[in-house]
Design an enzyme around this catalytic site. Sequence first.
Site, PDB file in Angstrom:
ATOM      1  N   ASP A  67      79.370  23.322  33.599  1.00 10.84           N
ATOM      2  CA  ASP A  67      79.438  22.722  32.259  1.00 10.84           C
ATOM      3  C   ASP A  67      79.429  21.201  32.327  1.00 10.84           C
ATOM      4  OD1 ASP A  67      79.293  24.835  30.590  1.00 10.84           O
ATOM      5  OD2 ASP A  67      81.364  24.794  29.904  1.00 10.84           O
ATOM      6  N   ASP A 108      93.231  32.589  29.656  1.00 13.18           N
ATOM      7  CA  ASP A 108      93.699  33.544  30.659  1.00 13.18           C
ATOM      8  C   ASP A 108      94.891  34.350  30.145  1.00 13.18           C
ATOM      9  OD1 ASP A 108      95.280  31.327  30.546  1.00 13.18           O
ATOM     10  OD2 ASP A 108      95.073  30.780  32.650  1.00 13.18           O
TER      11      ASP A 108
END
Length: 688
Positions: free
Chosen positions: A267, A420
């Site tokens: 990214d 997460d």
Amino acid sequence: MMTTMIHALMRAHLAEQKRHDRQSRTETEKNRPAYAAAVKSLFFQFANGGERVKTGEGTGRTGRRTARRASSRAPPRPRSPWRRPRGGGWRRAGPTPTRRRHPGRRAPRCAPGSTASSGASSSSPCSSSRADVAAHAQGWHLVGLEDVEGLFAAAYGAWMRARAVYLGPALQFLTNACVVLFMIQSADRLILCLGCFWIKLRGIKPVPNVAAAGKGADDVEAGLEFFPMVLVQIPMCNEKEVYQQSIGAVCNLDWPRSNFLVQVLDDSDDVVTSALIKEEVEKWQREGVRILYRHRVIRDGYKAGNLKSAMNCSYVKDYEFVVIFDADFQPQEDFLKLTVPHFKGKEDVGLVQARWSFVNKDENLLTRLQNINLCFHFEVEQQVNGAFLNFFGFNGTAGVWRIKALEDSGGWMERTTVEDMDIAVRAHLKGWKFLYLNDVECQCELPESYEAYRKQQHRWHSGPMQLFRLCFMDIIRSKIGFWKKFNLIFLFFLLRKLILPFYSFTLFCVILPMTMFAPEAELPAWVVCYIPATMSLLNILPAPKSFPFIVPYLLFENTMSVTKFNAMISGLFQLGSAYEWVVTKKSGRSSEGDLVALVENEKQPKHQRVGSAPNLESLAKEESRPKVDPQKKKHNRLYRKELALSFLLLTAAARSLLSVQGIHFYFLLFQGVSFLLVGLDLIGEQVE
């Protein structure tokens, strides 16, 4: 009863003040001649710009004129009881009336509380006021300043009443509430430590299925059925310092190359970094590794959006498990062989999490303190929750997911900064179980600067509050048991993510210094000293080599409570900084295993890179960038919140010293110094 005692003390204090005022007035009457001489002397001193001039002395014009007047002055006549004021008319001798201002003339401006002189000539309209103040400083008691002292006494009495009626009870109530929360959190910490001790005593740990760890694990050609298809993902963003070692470590995993695929999910918005990462991927492709490079132009959702985009690829359906490694993680070669077999024959297991270890834990004081915290997290919290509850928060990396569990839980979502933890909670609500392997380690880096660590902790503590708001009703409506709901809501979210930073900041950074100025609220010494020391000792047990740092650890944790409390509030109420995502700065340090492997590779003949021309364009761009000396770029930042709390704590320490409170004084002093060091950015490496 306390209010009655305070009112009695106030009455006694006011009576003593009145007696002192009467005595002062008596002494003033006795010493009036000396007082007048001192005021006259000080008057001339201020009128002549600070030079003291006496009658008949000095060499200037004023001194000579005064001497001539004194020598030619006739003997004083008897004073008449009548005198003529300047405005005309005769009146009886007495105090000189106040001079009226002429309608067309502006009155002289004096300092607040001062009056213009109406006596002899003066070079300044406020000279007499300054003379009065100077005389009072030398011990002369003035009638005007007694009135001021009375005002101060009245204000102090009002403060005493407000403190006794309003501030004291409210502060004591908040103190008692924080002490109760502190005891609950300490009990939770003690239970976790006892659970860890029981696991060590009984040797409890997850055991893989024997069929998966049989001879097929040693003979790859004979037992391909024991090596399922594994997808390995490495998300990264502008991490030029660590991309080589992470890609190299993943490509060297001991697993059949036909049964695993590596996705490098880049990214980066820096063109040079993207070109270097792509070149590294092409190099490993020529080595025969199945590795792909993916670069997103639109970086929506940060890491969660990156993983979600990669899971939408068509070839993902051919794989059963997915492994995630952040850009600074360096797994051992046998990582997959130690983790994947735990899924064999356990269809309800959705996640296998490995432990982190740190290559730079001894780099500076900041990394040592972080190592204490994270060792307790993995050794105690994760291991106990995994062994007894089959649930814990996914750490975002160094974990193996069953792809079916990810899809059943809804996949990756970009709604919080802790994707997460989000996927772990949703998988737990769907009934999936988690396994934690404390003996399988994956090396990574710790932030070496306070700025990087502060931003990381802000993200880690604001995200859980965002997630709690979003999934609270989902937890209530889920089909899991009551005790699992209780553990998820009260222990996992409220106690360890909300109450811990709240009471730590409120109790030790606000209430404790305030009790020095409002003694109606009392904080026991065992809350200030003994219990925190015991909890710090329990925290440091998983890292026994860090025992000499127990006192800095306790002080630093209280200092970090400011950042954690601010992050918790921003996440709970959806403030602007709650969605701040900053990639943690890496230094690119290698582990000992990497250094040994590098030496061995130097001894072996190198592979010929046939037809592999370097990307000259990217290298040219990199070389064209201006070279700046890193020593000149580093600087210290100033953190205003920490500095303000340092001033408050050090002031409270001085106040406690006056009231002879030993333990409170030492704690406030050391805690104030700790805030000062952090506020001046004197801990850890400087930022660029």
